[in-house]
Design an enzyme around this catalytic site. Structure first.
Site, PDB file in Angstrom:
ATOM      1  N   HIS A  60      26.859   2.284  -3.996  1.00  0.00           N
ATOM      2  CA  HIS A  60      26.240   3.100  -2.806  1.00  0.00           C
ATOM      3  C   HIS A  60      27.346   3.610  -1.888  1.00  0.00           C
ATOM      4  O   HIS A  60      28.028   3.361  -1.977  1.00  0.00           O
ATOM      5  CB  HIS A  60      25.987   1.699  -1.600  1.00  0.00           C
ATOM      6  CG  HIS A  60      26.273   0.646  -1.398  1.00  0.00           C
ATOM      7  ND1 HIS A  60      26.627   0.879   0.111  1.00  0.00           N
ATOM      8  CD2 HIS A  60      26.859  -0.359  -1.676  1.00  0.00           C
ATOM      9  CE1 HIS A  60      27.526   0.481   0.818  1.00  0.00           C
ATOM     10  NE2 HIS A  60      27.790  -0.679  -0.511  1.00  0.00           N
ATOM     11  N   ASP A 164      33.890   0.273   1.475  1.00  0.00           N
ATOM     12  CA  ASP A 164      32.002  -0.555   0.868  1.00  0.00           C
ATOM     13  C   ASP A 164      30.949   0.586   1.144  1.00  0.00           C
ATOM     14  O   ASP A 164      30.990   0.836   2.410  1.00  0.00           O
ATOM     15  CB  ASP A 164      32.029  -2.688   1.868  1.00  0.00           C
ATOM     16  CG  ASP A 164      30.687  -2.530   1.418  1.00  0.00           C
ATOM     17  OD1 ASP A 164      30.404  -2.448   0.231  1.00  0.00           O
ATOM     18  OD2 ASP A 164      29.959  -3.813   1.886  1.00  0.00           O
ATOM     19  N   GLU A 194      21.735   1.042   1.179  1.00  0.00           N
ATOM     20  CA  GLU A 194      22.004  -0.396   0.176  1.00  0.00           C
ATOM     21  C   GLU A 194      22.484  -1.272   1.785  1.00  0.00           C
ATOM     22  O   GLU A 194      21.645  -2.727   1.315  1.00  0.00           O
ATOM     23  CB  GLU A 194      23.243  -0.389  -0.163  1.00  0.00           C
ATOM     24  CG  GLU A 194      23.700  -1.579  -1.130  1.00  0.00           C
ATOM     25  CD  GLU A 194      24.045  -2.246  -0.261  1.00  0.00           C
ATOM     26  OE1 GLU A 194      24.400  -3.096  -1.339  1.00  0.00           O
ATOM     27  OE2 GLU A 194      25.090  -2.371   0.993  1.00  0.00           O
ATOM     28  N   GLU A 195      22.972  -1.288   2.296  1.00  0.00           N
ATOM     29  CA  GLU A 195      23.310  -1.672   3.872  1.00  0.00           C
ATOM     30  C   GLU A 195      21.754  -2.307   4.632  1.00  0.00           C
ATOM     31  O   GLU A 195      21.620  -3.460   5.828  1.00  0.00           O
ATOM     32  CB  GLU A 195      24.330  -1.500   4.558  1.00  0.00           C
ATOM     33  CG  GLU A 195      25.419  -0.906   4.440  1.00  0.00           C
ATOM     34  CD  GLU A 195      26.645  -2.481   3.852  1.00  0.00           C
ATOM     35  OE1 GLU A 195      25.829  -3.146   4.164  1.00  0.00           O
ATOM     36  OE2 GLU A 195      27.143  -1.897   2.894  1.00  0.00           O
ATOM     37  N   HIS A 303      33.092  -5.428   5.823  1.00  0.00           N
ATOM     38  CA  HIS A 303      32.683  -4.887   6.887  1.00  0.00           C
ATOM     39  C   HIS A 303      34.088  -5.151   8.076  1.00  0.00           C
ATOM     40  O   HIS A 303      33.069  -5.529   9.193  1.00  0.00           O
ATOM     41  CB  HIS A 303      31.050  -6.147   6.892  1.00  0.00           C
ATOM     42  CG  HIS A 303      30.331  -5.897   6.135  1.00  0.00           C
ATOM     43  ND1 HIS A 303      29.018  -5.964   6.388  1.00  0.00           N
ATOM     44  CD2 HIS A 303      30.355  -5.089   5.161  1.00  0.00           C
ATOM     45  CE1 HIS A 303      28.206  -5.688   5.815  1.00  0.00           C
ATOM     46  NE2 HIS A 303      28.870  -5.071   4.405  1.00  0.00           N
TER      47      HIS A 303
END
Length: 331
Positions: A60, A164, A194-195, A303
């Site tokens: 992603h 990420d 995606e998140e 994150h």
């Protein structure tokens, strides 16, 4: 390779704003694939034609972020989360809006009064404005922002915001570049949103309808005191996922990846993730069921603006993905 990773990480691209990455990714892979397109969900799809069954890799492009919801009379910018943001990790961090403005995420009131119930909703972004009018002239309602975190290479480690999943994007790009031949009909999808619940992956899986699929994403480690009990360590090789919150790896893909690592002397470890998921969670239930797996990169401080990965784990993941794209997956 790491210059490219730096370029990918430094682009501000929270969910819904992934288009800024397309030019960089397209330039990196266009000479190595047969077709490139962007679908209506914002997924960038690269197709490398082959005579075998369809194998789809996904990583992603979006990062966690914020979106402007309102302004205060004093010039504060109220925001809501785009993705899974820890308010305590986000507090006093710098953010950059897609329009270029920067600010600091601060508590809306005395910190000691809201610490126990700290959320993004009781914080705001201070952009240095002194009035609502000045704030509105600087950023727009609905404008998105991402966290600022410098890209640093130190020894064998890389530290940056948005690893990420820009590290997953890099691994797919390098896999595409290194392929000499391919047994499969290959699709490399740089997924959007995606998140926000694997939205891009859900859509593209339904249109590509792959026979097999592999997500490439980060995973937590259990090698430092601040993390939970987990048998994954940074620097010990690529992680082959067994399970996460939304997904149980298909034995065919999981065992093939283990076989490749053992055969090619690729350092690897097995991963059972107690919380969290990847695009594979959406893909494996589409089109009547898609045998799926996940290549994971051990990552500390996921994150946060200071995510950390090991160079050796990146190289191991590239070697595994490249071999998997070449080998037969027939049962």
């Amino acid at each position: 390779m790491f210059t490219l990773l730096k370029n990918l990480c430094e682009i501000t691209a929270p969910s819904g704003c992934e288009n800024r990455l397309h030019d960089v990714i397209r330039a990196a892979i266009q000479d190595y694939v047969d077709e490139i397109q962007v679908d209506s969900m914002g997924n960038l799809i690269a197709h490398k034609k082959g005579d075998g069954k369809k194998l789809m890799f996904c990583a992603h492009t979006d990062e966690i972020g914020l979106i402007v919801t309102a302004f205060s009379k004093e010039g504060g910018v109220y925001v809501s989360a785009l993705g899974g943001i820890s308010p305590h990790a986000a507090l006093y961090q710098r953010v950059q809006f897609t329009g270029g403005a920067t600010g600091v995420l601060v508590p809306d009131g005395k910190l000691e009064d809201i610490t126990k119930n700290l959320t993004v909703q009781n914080m705001y972004v201070d952009i240095g404005a002194s009035s609502e009018e000045e704030a509105e002239a600087t950023v727009s309602l609905g404008e998105s922002a991402g966290f600022i975190g410098s890209f640093i290479m130190q020894g064998d480690t890389v530290v940056s915001k948005a690893l990420d999943d820009r590290v997953g994007c890099l691994i797919m790009i390098e896999t595409i570049r290194r392929l000499k031949e391919n047994h499969h009909d290959l699709y490399f999808v740089f997924t959007a949103a995606e998140e926000l619940g694997l939205r891009g992956a859900k859509a593209v899986a339904s249109t590509v309808c792959p026979d097999y699929a592999v997500a490439i994403d980060v995973t937590k480690t259990g090698d430092i005191p601040s993390t939970g009990k987990m048998a994954v360590e940074m620097g010990k090789g690529v992680a082959i996922k067994i399970k996460d919150s939304s997904f149980l790896a298909h034995p065919l893909i999981k065992n093939k990846m283990k076989e490749i690592c053992q055969r090619d002397n690729i350092p690897y470890q097995l991963e059972v993730l107690d919380r969290g998921g990847t695009d594979a969670g959406a893909i494996h239930t589409t089109c009547g069921g898609v045998p799926s797996g996940c290549i994971s990169i051990p990552t500390r401080y996921i994150h946060s603006p200071g995510e950390m990965v090991h160079k050796q784990d990146i190289e191991s993941a590239i070697c595994l993905a490249t071999a998997l794209a070449t080998d037969s997956l027939e049962a």
